[in-house]
Design an enzyme around this catalytic site. Structure first.
Site, PDB file in Angstrom:
ATOM      1  N   ASP A   8      73.691   2.057  37.701  1.00  0.00           N
ATOM      2  CA  ASP A   8      74.079   1.713  36.337  1.00  0.00           C
ATOM      3  C   ASP A   8      75.512   1.166  36.409  1.00  0.00           C
ATOM      4  O   ASP A   8      76.210   1.362  37.412  1.00  0.00           O
ATOM      5  CB  ASP A   8      74.008   2.976  35.471  1.00  0.00           C
ATOM      6  CG  ASP A   8      74.603   2.767  34.093  1.00  0.00           C
ATOM      7  OD1 ASP A   8      74.172   1.825  33.401  1.00  0.00           O
ATOM      8  OD2 ASP A   8      75.509   3.543  33.728  1.00  0.00           O
ATOM      9  N   ILE A   9      75.968   0.508  35.336  1.00  0.00           N
ATOM     10  CA  ILE A   9      77.333  -0.032  35.340  1.00  0.00           C
ATOM     11  C   ILE A   9      78.295   0.859  34.551  1.00  0.00           C
ATOM     12  O   ILE A   9      79.153   1.531  35.119  1.00  0.00           O
ATOM     13  CB  ILE A   9      77.370  -1.470  34.788  1.00  0.00           C
ATOM     14  CG1 ILE A   9      76.632  -2.425  35.738  1.00  0.00           C
ATOM     15  CG2 ILE A   9      78.819  -1.936  34.613  1.00  0.00           C
ATOM     16  CD1 ILE A   9      76.631  -3.870  35.298  1.00  0.00           C
ATOM     17  N   ASP A  10      78.166   0.867  33.218  1.00  0.00           N
ATOM     18  CA  ASP A  10      79.156   1.529  32.367  1.00  0.00           C
ATOM     19  C   ASP A  10      79.135   3.041  32.544  1.00  0.00           C
ATOM     20  O   ASP A  10      78.113   3.693  32.345  1.00  0.00           O
ATOM     21  CB  ASP A  10      78.904   1.161  30.902  1.00  0.00           C
ATOM     22  CG  ASP A  10      79.110  -0.326  30.646  1.00  0.00           C
ATOM     23  OD1 ASP A  10      80.265  -0.759  30.682  1.00  0.00           O
ATOM     24  OD2 ASP A  10      78.108  -1.035  30.438  1.00  0.00           O
ATOM     25  N   GLY A  44      72.097  -1.936  31.072  1.00  0.00           N
ATOM     26  CA  GLY A  44      71.724  -2.423  29.754  1.00  0.00           C
ATOM     27  C   GLY A  44      72.414  -3.737  29.427  1.00  0.00           C
ATOM     28  O   GLY A  44      72.047  -4.427  28.476  1.00  0.00           O
ATOM     29  N   LYS A 184      64.139  -0.078  33.373  1.00  0.00           N
ATOM     30  CA  LYS A 184      64.849   0.009  34.649  1.00  0.00           C
ATOM     31  C   LYS A 184      63.876   0.410  35.757  1.00  0.00           C
ATOM     32  O   LYS A 184      63.970  -0.074  36.888  1.00  0.00           O
ATOM     33  CB  LYS A 184      66.002   1.003  34.548  1.00  0.00           C
ATOM     34  CG  LYS A 184      67.169   0.504  33.689  1.00  0.00           C
ATOM     35  CD  LYS A 184      68.367   1.438  33.761  1.00  0.00           C
ATOM     36  CE  LYS A 184      69.538   0.903  32.942  1.00  0.00           C
ATOM     37  NZ  LYS A 184      70.767   1.714  33.080  1.00  0.00           N
ATOM     38  N   ASP A 207      74.634   7.626  34.228  1.00  0.00           N
ATOM     39  CA  ASP A 207      75.378   8.578  33.398  1.00  0.00           C
ATOM     40  C   ASP A 207      74.808   8.712  31.995  1.00  0.00           C
ATOM     41  O   ASP A 207      75.154   9.648  31.281  1.00  0.00           O
ATOM     42  CB  ASP A 207      76.852   8.167  33.300  1.00  0.00           C
ATOM     43  CG  ASP A 207      77.044   6.949  32.399  1.00  0.00           C
ATOM     44  OD1 ASP A 207      77.848   7.016  31.453  1.00  0.00           O
ATOM     45  OD2 ASP A 207      76.369   5.932  32.624  1.00  0.00           O
ATOM     46  N   ASN A 210      69.730   6.282  28.938  1.00  0.00           N
ATOM     47  CA  ASN A 210      68.862   5.191  29.374  1.00  0.00           C
ATOM     48  C   ASN A 210      68.715   5.141  30.900  1.00  0.00           C
ATOM     49  O   ASN A 210      68.018   4.281  31.431  1.00  0.00           O
ATOM     50  CB  ASN A 210      69.359   3.843  28.847  1.00  0.00           C
ATOM     51  CG  ASN A 210      70.736   3.459  29.372  1.00  0.00           C
ATOM     52  OD1 ASN A 210      71.516   4.310  29.805  1.00  0.00           O
ATOM     53  ND2 ASN A 210      71.050   2.181  29.314  1.00  0.00           N
TER      54      ASN A 210
END
Length: 261
Positions: A8-10, A44, A184, A207, A210
């Site tokens: 994931d990124i954020d 996302g 995902k 984190d 999603n």
């Protein structure tokens, strides 16, 4: 043996405080790549929001929660758009009780209108400064995802009226509305087939809410310490938060890289 990792990124790769990938994480990514492990993004965010990755060469990208997946060279391997009927019904709902919506398309995002909720999220992500504009005819465009600023109760009411759609939430003030089918997890399976690895050979980091299905689908699911409670409860391992070498420490724990500098 782990052959592929999905990130994931954020809040996972990117710090909410600095809006950058920590140096220790960037170093870890390069070490993983040097060790022959395939690295994938699962986010996302849409394609136009990936500049935060600082051009690191990931092997593939699962974007918009799985609605748009492409390889490092830009080759699209999967796309899934919201049906015209659902977009029309959402527009009807917006006439009854307006709330900010960001409609995500191949060339960027457009909001029906913006308010303090949108600005507050942009202050965290630095990825939601797209303008408000005319959404007339939006139902005839390729819309992969809608960023809808609804609380959880409102989300349930709206989703009950949108056939063929699902929602996911990683922040209290909004949810992502997506077409059923692209997730995902779907992106993970597509790239597994594309690159020839199995789910037993995968790890995933996340984190938010999603990320839950992704962590459960991977052989090893790692939750960041800054993650939501449900994700941490489902994870195989809880690492440190994004600002305290969480990615690096988990990779050392699982012997994917060596410790030390």
């Amino acid at each position: 043996m782990i052959k592929a990792i999905f990130f994931d990124i954020d809040g996972t790769l990117i710090s909410f405080d600095t809006h950058r990938i920590p140096e220790s994480t960037m170093r870890t990514l390069q070490q993983l790549k040097d060790n022959g492990i395939l690295l994938f993004i699962a986010t996302g965010r849409s394609r136009d929001g990936l500049s935060v990755l600082e051009d690191f060469p990931f092997d593939g990208y699962v974007t918009m929660n799985g609605q748009y997946c492409y390889e490092q060279d830009g080759t699209v391997v999967y796309e899934n758009t919201i049906a015209r009927e659902a977009l029309m019904l959402l527009k009807q709902e917006l006439k009854k009780r307006p709330f900010p919506c960001g409609f995500e398309m191949p060339d960027g995002k457009i909001f029906n209108y913006r308010d303090e909720r949108v600005d507050a999220v942009h202050a965290i992500t630095l990825n939601d400064d797209q303008p408000a504009g005319d959404i007339t005819g939006i139902e005839d465009k390729k819309v992969y995802q809608v960023m809808a600023f609804l609380n959880e109760e409102e989300e349930k009411e709206v989703m009950a009226k949108l056939p063929g759609c699902t929602s996911a939430r990683w922040y209290p003030t909004f949810c992502d509305i997506s077409p059923i089918g692209g997730t995902k997890v779907k992106g993970m399976d597509i790239f597994a087939k594309q690159f020839g690895f199995t789910m037993e050979e995968t790890m995933a980091f996340g984190d938010g809410g999603n990320d839950l299905a992704m962590l459960e689908h991977a052989s090893v699911g790692v939750a960041m310490d800054n993650g939501v409670k449900a994700l941490k409860e489902a994870a195989d391992y809880i690492t440190d938060d994004v600002d305290h070498d969480g990615i690096r420490n988990a990779c050392i724990h699982y012997h994917l890289i060596e410790g030390g500098e």
